[in-house]
Design a protein around this motif. Structure first.
Motif, PDB file in Angstrom:
ATOM      1  N   ASP A  40       0.832  -1.316   0.091  1.00 38.22           N
ATOM      2  CA  ASP A  40      -0.040  -0.021  -0.075  1.00 38.22           C
ATOM      3  C   ASP A  40       0.943   1.218  -0.141  1.00 38.22           C
ATOM      4  O   ASP A  40       0.369   2.288  -0.632  1.00 38.22           O
ATOM      5  N   LEU A  77       2.253   1.782  -3.370  1.00 34.97           N
ATOM      6  CA  LEU A  77       1.121   2.177  -4.240  1.00 34.97           C
ATOM      7  C   LEU A  77       0.864   3.698  -4.129  1.00 34.97           C
ATOM      8  O   LEU A  77       0.653   4.350  -4.987  1.00 34.97           O
ATOM      9  N   ARG A 100       4.136   1.235  -9.532  1.00 33.85           N
ATOM     10  CA  ARG A 100       3.498   0.188 -10.200  1.00 33.85           C
ATOM     11  C   ARG A 100       3.854  -1.107  -9.555  1.00 33.85           C
ATOM     12  O   ARG A 100       4.870  -1.397  -9.570  1.00 33.85           O
ATOM     13  N   VAL A 101       2.860  -1.756  -8.920  1.00 34.33           N
ATOM     14  CA  VAL A 101       3.217  -2.832  -8.157  1.00 34.33           C
ATOM     15  C   VAL A 101       2.594  -4.171  -8.859  1.00 34.33           C
ATOM     16  O   VAL A 101       1.306  -4.216  -9.125  1.00 34.33           O
ATOM     17  N   TYR A 148      -1.477  -4.254  -8.874  1.00 33.04           N
ATOM     18  CA  TYR A 148      -1.947  -4.425  -7.457  1.00 33.04           C
ATOM     19  C   TYR A 148      -2.584  -3.020  -7.618  1.00 33.04           C
ATOM     20  O   TYR A 148      -2.224  -2.003  -7.958  1.00 33.04           O
ATOM     21  N   ALA A 149      -3.832  -2.827  -7.172  1.00 35.33           N
ATOM     22  CA  ALA A 149      -4.663  -1.546  -7.056  1.00 35.33           C
ATOM     23  C   ALA A 149      -5.223  -1.478  -5.738  1.00 35.33           C
ATOM     24  O   ALA A 149      -6.563  -0.830  -5.626  1.00 35.33           O
TER      25      ALA A 149
END
Length: 204
Positions: free
Chosen positions: A71, A74, A79-80, A96-97
């Motif tokens: 988190d 992010l 960009r994960v 991941y969002a």
């Protein structure tokens, strides 16, 4: 498999059992506290501070916690990429969002994993990563990593090597999992750093 591999595999199995039994004794509070400390240490790494894309993973059970770190990355605009386990044990990737973008997936008799729900980007997406956060059970004084034995990350590391990609390789562990030596096989490659709740150790 090499002669070295055949000799080291029983030793690796015993070591894995030992590290897993210690992890299984941790409480939810232990895991939560170390996750916050791990995130703080990892976020101070220059390799992550300058990364545009980081390949990571979602911790499960008593693994060193990664969600706080995901988190925070992010929130930085990084960009994960997160792994999606395929039937052959290789890894696909998805973006991941946030926690709401994860789904729990049961893979056969193995433990349930949290994976990204969105578009699959393909195994080659790892080649875009500036840093790769690797799961593990231990790392030794040379930077050799003891994995869980599924071979998924051996494939990822081989893919990076074949492509000539050289992202920073970082393992997230508990303090007691940095040891003097773990068995290695011919294909094993050292990592660049290990992050534990109490600090960072670099290798090459």
């Amino acid at each position: 498999m090499s002669h070295v591999g055949r000799e080291s595999e029983p030793g690796k199995r015993m070591l894995r059992r030992g590290f897993l039994s210690v992890r299984n004794g941790l409480t939810a509070d232990d895991v939560r506290e170390t996750a916050a400390a791990l995130a703080a240490r990892a976020l101070g790494l220059p390799e992550l501070a300058h990364a545009r894309t980081v390949a990571a993973y979602v911790s499960v059970g008593s693994e060193p916690g990664t969600l706080a770190l995901l988190d925070a990355l992010l929130a930085r605009g990084v960009r994960v990429l997160l792994p999606v386990l395929m039937a052959d044990n290789d890894l696909d990737w998805g973006a991941y969002a946030g926690p709401g973008s994860l789904v729990r997936v049961q893979h056969g008799g193995k433990m349930a994993l949290l994976e990204p729900a969105g578009e699959r980007l393909g195994p080659e997406a790892i080649l875009d990563a500036d840093a790769v956060l690797l799961p593990g059970l231990a790392v030794d004084a040379r930077g050799m990593r003891l994995g869980r034995g599924g071979g998924s990350y051996d494939r990822v590391l081989a893919r990076l090597e074949r492509a000539g990609a050289d992202p920073a390789l970082v393992v997230l562990l508990y303090d007691t999992e940095v040891v003097e030596r773990v068995p290695e096989e011919a294909h094993d490659r050292p990592v660049h750093a290990v992050v534990t709740p109490s600090g960072v150790r670099r290798f090459r």
